[in-house]
Design a protein around this motif. Structure first.
Motif, short mmCIF file in Angstrom:
data_model
loop_
_atom_site.label_atom_id
_atom_site.label_comp_id
_atom_site.label_asym_id
_atom_site.label_seq_id
_atom_site.Cartn_x
_atom_site.Cartn_y
_atom_site.Cartn_z
N ALA A 197 8.55 -8.88 -4.70
CA ALA A 197 7.81 -8.19 -5.47
C ALA A 197 8.02 -6.61 -5.36
O ALA A 197 7.89 -5.72 -6.20
CB ALA A 197 6.11 -8.04 -5.09
N PHE A 198 8.93 -6.27 -4.40
CA PHE A 198 9.43 -4.93 -4.10
C PHE A 198 10.59 -4.36 -4.32
O PHE A 198 10.94 -3.38 -4.08
CB PHE A 198 8.97 -4.50 -2.55
CG PHE A 198 7.73 -4.99 -2.06
CD1 PHE A 198 6.39 -4.29 -2.45
CD2 PHE A 198 7.37 -6.09 -1.27
CE1 PHE A 198 5.23 -4.57 -2.29
CE2 PHE A 198 6.09 -6.44 -0.75
CZ PHE A 198 5.06 -5.69 -1.44
N GLN A 199 11.25 -5.18 -5.23
CA GLN A 199 12.36 -4.86 -6.10
C GLN A 199 13.51 -4.48 -5.15
O GLN A 199 14.04 -3.29 -5.38
CB GLN A 199 12.03 -4.23 -7.11
CG GLN A 199 11.24 -4.93 -8.19
CD GLN A 199 10.65 -3.83 -9.31
OE1 GLN A 199 10.86 -2.92 -9.39
NE2 GLN A 199 10.02 -4.62 -10.31
N ALA B 75 0.83 -1.35 0.05
CA ALA B 75 0.03 -0.03 -0.17
C ALA B 75 0.87 1.25 -0.02
O ALA B 75 0.57 2.42 -0.37
CB ALA B 75 -0.99 -0.11 1.19
N VAL B 76 2.01 1.40 0.62
CA VAL B 76 2.78 2.43 0.58
C VAL B 76 4.22 2.20 -0.22
O VAL B 76 4.94 3.39 -0.33
CB VAL B 76 3.55 2.74 2.19
CG1 VAL B 76 2.16 2.80 2.91
CG2 VAL B 76 3.80 1.57 2.80
N CYS B 77 4.50 1.08 -0.87
CA CYS B 77 5.60 0.90 -1.80
C CYS B 77 5.12 1.70 -3.00
O CYS B 77 4.99 0.83 -4.14
CB CYS B 77 5.92 -0.20 -1.69
SG CYS B 77 7.68 -0.47 -2.57
N VAL B 78 4.69 2.80 -3.13
CA VAL B 78 4.41 3.53 -4.48
C VAL B 78 5.67 4.03 -5.00
O VAL B 78 6.74 4.34 -4.38
CB VAL B 78 3.15 4.44 -4.25
CG1 VAL B 78 2.12 3.65 -3.87
CG2 VAL B 78 3.66 5.70 -3.30
N PRO B 79 5.61 4.63 -6.35
CA PRO B 79 6.83 5.16 -7.00
C PRO B 79 7.38 6.20 -6.41
O PRO B 79 8.67 6.52 -6.34
CB PRO B 79 6.32 5.59 -8.44
CG PRO B 79 5.12 4.44 -8.67
CD PRO B 79 4.48 4.26 -7.38
N ARG B 80 6.62 7.02 -5.55
CA ARG B 80 7.27 8.26 -4.97
C ARG B 80 8.22 7.78 -3.84
O ARG B 80 8.84 8.70 -3.30
CB ARG B 80 6.08 9.40 -4.80
CG ARG B 80 5.81 9.99 -5.86
CD ARG B 80 4.71 11.09 -5.61
NE ARG B 80 5.20 12.37 -4.79
CZ ARG B 80 4.64 13.30 -4.20
NH1 ARG B 80 3.42 13.31 -4.12
NH2 ARG B 80 5.33 14.01 -3.57
N VAL B 81 7.81 6.76 -3.26
CA VAL B 81 8.45 6.51 -1.86
C VAL B 81 9.63 5.76 -2.13
O VAL B 81 9.76 4.39 -2.84
CB VAL B 81 7.34 5.64 -1.01
CG1 VAL B 81 8.17 4.97 0.13
CG2 VAL B 81 6.50 6.39 -0.50
N GLU B 82 10.83 6.07 -1.94
CA GLU B 82 12.08 5.49 -2.18
C GLU B 82 12.31 4.31 -1.38
O GLU B 82 12.89 3.05 -2.13
CB GLU B 82 13.38 6.66 -1.68
CG GLU B 82 13.49 7.68 -2.54
CD GLU B 82 14.35 8.56 -2.57
OE1 GLU B 82 15.36 7.95 -2.00
OE2 GLU B 82 14.40 9.70 -3.17
N THR B 83 12.12 3.95 -0.20
CA THR B 83 12.22 2.99 0.61
C THR B 83 11.22 2.68 1.61
O THR B 83 10.89 3.76 2.33
CB THR B 83 13.89 2.96 1.31
OG1 THR B 83 14.76 3.28 0.42
CG2 THR B 83 14.01 1.77 2.17
N VAL B 84 10.75 1.52 1.99
CA VAL B 84 9.70 1.05 2.91
C VAL B 84 10.61 0.30 4.10
O VAL B 84 11.38 -0.65 3.84
CB VAL B 84 8.65 0.21 2.34
CG1 VAL B 84 7.98 0.05 3.62
CG2 VAL B 84 8.11 0.99 1.45
#
Length: 226
Positions: A66-68, A39-48
């Motif tokens: 999936a989160f590369q 939900a928060v691993c979107v393109p604008r977010v660099e790292t979770v």
């Protein structure tokens, strides 16, 4: 300025009455934590950053491909949410700047809609304090003692706090370090500094899985999405 996300996931989630920690419960073919990360691993977010209990062995056993490589586990969780978030911020400081934005999201909110996240990021983009997702309360609220109503609250002034909660990393770390008592969310610690975070209207889909019946509701929401 960059945007990062942090998910405290060191708790046991005892109220869902499960042998496994709540964040690892199966939900729509994955774990609850996996859905929260997505939900928060979107393109604008660099790292979770995911803050885990020091003895957590379940995280490494999951498939996070999936989160590369944008997912960073931090095994420094504490006894309370405040401790876990603060410890996570300190551990992440080598990779982030004090002025970077940090989105703190609940591991137990797997159904965060993308539009809610985008609204939060947009409406707080130039805010001096930061802000949180929330919902104005629609139900009548009673103050009680020993199962007896003491008073009826003015619901027009009340909101339900949700996550993500978005603040500058340095500000949030300082607020949590100085916090009195045990703040149950990040905004409460920031408020203690005399600041007033912005409220951004979220949605009922962004429920927090707390009770056993919430699992079926969350699964229905996730299975209904493309």
């Amino acid at each position: 300025m960059s945007i990062f996300a942090l998910i405290p996931a060191a708790g046991s989630g005892t109220r869902v009455a499960s042998d496994a920690p709540k964040q690892y419960l199966p939900l729509a073919g994955r774990t609850m934590l996996w859905h929260a990360v997505r939900a928060v691993c979107v393109p604008r977010v660099e790292t979770v950053f995911v803050v885990l209990a020091p003895g957590d062995r379940a995280f490494a056993a999951q498939d996070w491909s999936a989160f590369q490589g944008r997912l960073e586990p931090l095994y420094c969780g504490g006894e309370t949410r405040r401790d876990s978030v603060y410890n996570g911020l300190v551990a992440a400081m080598g990779a982030i700047e004090a002025d970077d934005w940090m989105l703190v999201h609940d591991a137990a909110r797997p159904c965060l809609p993308r539009k809610d996240l985008e609204n939060l990021m947009r409406e707080t983009e130039n805010d001096e304090v930061g802000g949180i997702l929330g919902l104005p309360i629609a139900e009548t609220v009673k103050q009680a003692a020993e199962n007896r109503i003491q008073s009826t609250e003015d619901r027009s002034k009340l909101w339900l706090a949700q996550t993500p909660q978005k603040f500058r990393a340095g500000l949030l770390a300082e607020a949590l370090k100085r916090a009195r008592g045990t703040p149950t969310d990040e905004a409460a610690a920031v408020e203690q500094m005399g600041l007033k975070p912005r409220l951004v209207t979220g949605s009922r889909e962004n429920l927090k899985v707390t009770w056993p019946e919430d699992i079926a509701i969350a699964e229905a929401i996730l299975k209904g999405r493309p």
